[in-house]
Design an enzyme around this catalytic site. Sequence first.
Site, PDB file in Angstrom:
ATOM      1  N   LYS A   1       0.854  -1.190   0.000  1.00  0.00           N
ATOM      2  CA  LYS A   1       0.000   0.000   0.000  1.00  0.00           C
ATOM      3  C   LYS A   1       0.880   1.226   0.000  1.00  0.00           C
ATOM      4  O   LYS A   1       2.038   1.160   0.430  1.00  0.00           O
ATOM      5  CB  LYS A   1      -0.870   0.015   1.263  1.00  0.00           C
ATOM      6  CG  LYS A   1      -2.140   0.821   1.112  1.00  0.00           C
ATOM      7  CD  LYS A   1      -3.245  -0.028   0.532  1.00  0.00           C
ATOM      8  CE  LYS A   1      -4.483   0.766   0.215  1.00  0.00           C
ATOM      9  NZ  LYS A   1      -5.621  -0.141  -0.061  1.00  0.00           N
ATOM     10  N   ASP A  57      -7.053   4.367  -4.234  1.00  0.00           N
ATOM     11  CA  ASP A  57      -7.702   4.225  -2.925  1.00  0.00           C
ATOM     12  C   ASP A  57      -8.339   5.602  -2.673  1.00  0.00           C
ATOM     13  O   ASP A  57      -8.566   6.353  -3.628  1.00  0.00           O
ATOM     14  CB  ASP A  57      -6.673   3.832  -1.845  1.00  0.00           C
ATOM     15  CG  ASP A  57      -7.315   3.307  -0.562  1.00  0.00           C
ATOM     16  OD1 ASP A  57      -7.655   2.122  -0.506  1.00  0.00           O
ATOM     17  OD2 ASP A  57      -7.504   4.092   0.393  1.00  0.00           O
TER      18      ASP A  57
HETATM   19  N1  GLU Z   1      -7.387   0.241  -2.634  1.00  0.00           N
HETATM   20  C1  GLU Z   1      -8.166  -0.922  -2.952  1.00  0.00           C
HETATM   21  C2  GLU Z   1      -8.203  -1.849  -1.765  1.00  0.00           C
HETATM   22  O1  GLU Z   1      -8.260  -1.394  -0.640  1.00  0.00           O
HETATM   23  C3  GLU Z   1      -7.754  -1.579  -4.257  1.00  0.00           C
HETATM   24  C4  GLU Z   1      -6.317  -1.913  -4.427  1.00  0.00           C
HETATM   25  C5  GLU Z   1      -5.948  -2.406  -5.830  1.00  0.00           C
HETATM   26  O2  GLU Z   1      -6.807  -2.431  -6.702  1.00  0.00           O
HETATM   27  O3  GLU Z   1      -4.789  -2.748  -5.995  1.00  0.00           O
HETATM   28  O4  GLU Z   1      -8.246  -3.051  -1.869  1.00  0.00           O
END
Ligand code: GLU
Length: 448
Positions: A129, A169
């Site tokens: 992340k 996100d």
């Molecule tokens: N931010 C999204 C999550 O919390 C998606 C992450 C992504 O698609 O890599 O899963």
Amino acid sequence: MTGMHQKLHDLYDEVAQRNPGETEFHQAVYEVLTSLDPVVTKHPEYADNAVVRRLCEPERQIIFRVPWIDDCGAVQINRGFRVEFNSALGPFKGGLRFHPSVYLGIVKFLGFEQIFKNSLTGLPIGGGKGGSDFDPKGRSDNEIMRFCQSFMTELYRHIGEYTDVPAGDIGVGAREIGYLFGQYKRITNRWEAGVLTGKGLTWGGSQVRTEATGYGTVFFVDEILRARSDSFDGKRVVVSGSGNVAIYAIEKVQALGGTVVACSDSSGYIVDDKGVDLNLLKEIKEVRRGRITEYADARSHAHFVTGRSVWQVPCDIALPCATQNELSGTDATALIESGCLIVAEGANMPCTPDAVKYFAEAGVTFAPGKAANAGGVATSALEMQQNASRDSWTFEETEARLAEIMGRIHDNCLTTADDYGQPGNYAAGANIAGFIRVADAMLALGLI
Ligand code: GLU
């Protein structure tokens, strides 16, 4: 800490000490460790190889300066992060969050959750992340672009189709992914579609990616309802938030026969007993990037409430789709008293530990984010698949795959909860099933 194996208890203490002040990260670790007792008892090989301890330590953490120039010509400095948590199952995968609350503890909680979520999808993606404390609110399009270009000018050296694949996100959608991709392409001289997901539909993105997290959460709840021969028909639903996850959760609830009577943003919430008018909400939030009060201004029968929690609105099903720790113990009590049957997390860790505890005590079904909101990242993995084969699928085909994946995650959580003596406990099922897949990969790959 009750009911936790001494070794896990000691590990939690160690994590808290090694990562001072990172309260959200401690909370995310705690929530997983509380489920792992029966697993480490049954499988001593995990403890022998320090699998859980290794999982709690990111493989790599990157923190960098993001300098940029605002529209007034002033220099602005933000902090950028990428936490590459675990790559046993595939390249690091997870979104970027642009929000003033972002600091290392938030990125680590999100990255840690992402490991188990991505594992649950059954697809070849590791966990990571990133983000920045940059606040996009009120910034012009040019400022957003300059910020994204500066952010990528450092990030590009750490990512790649086989290394680390960021996405969106909170505060990062298709517009930001476009600016980030443009800068990556310019620096590397590579049109490398698989380096980012959430791309625009005209340049390598996947159908359904925008809708996927919200749709997936509702598909998950639909599975819960179906498992007890029930449906969304006639159900009153409250959704918090009005961003990407909330909007498409509302859309799918309505398609399945439920009525969404309230949604919110950081200024307050609106109640519309006739059911939220989605076109109006999309116009306000997606086109105008406006505030939720504008909804009540445009609909005389709806009203806007500020200074109270949206969870005061009675409902059968609650979908927290805004942000972490938005649903407190007090909110949980209000939901329980209003007869709420199911709570499913569209956001990451929106329910506080107290709330989760009260739901369990009251017999409210609780679907944790790492299972219920896995549809977003699962569809990102489908985007990677399409990019790798230089293919693109139709909306219907992609949505059918998403629904199938959510069904599989649901069944896996339920079966695992049963196998480990906690029938109906989706949180335990998700933690255990997510853990086992990644733990087995870590064992297979040797000491990494
Ligand atoms: N931010 C999204 C999550 O919390 C998606 C992450 C992504 O698609 O890599 O899963």
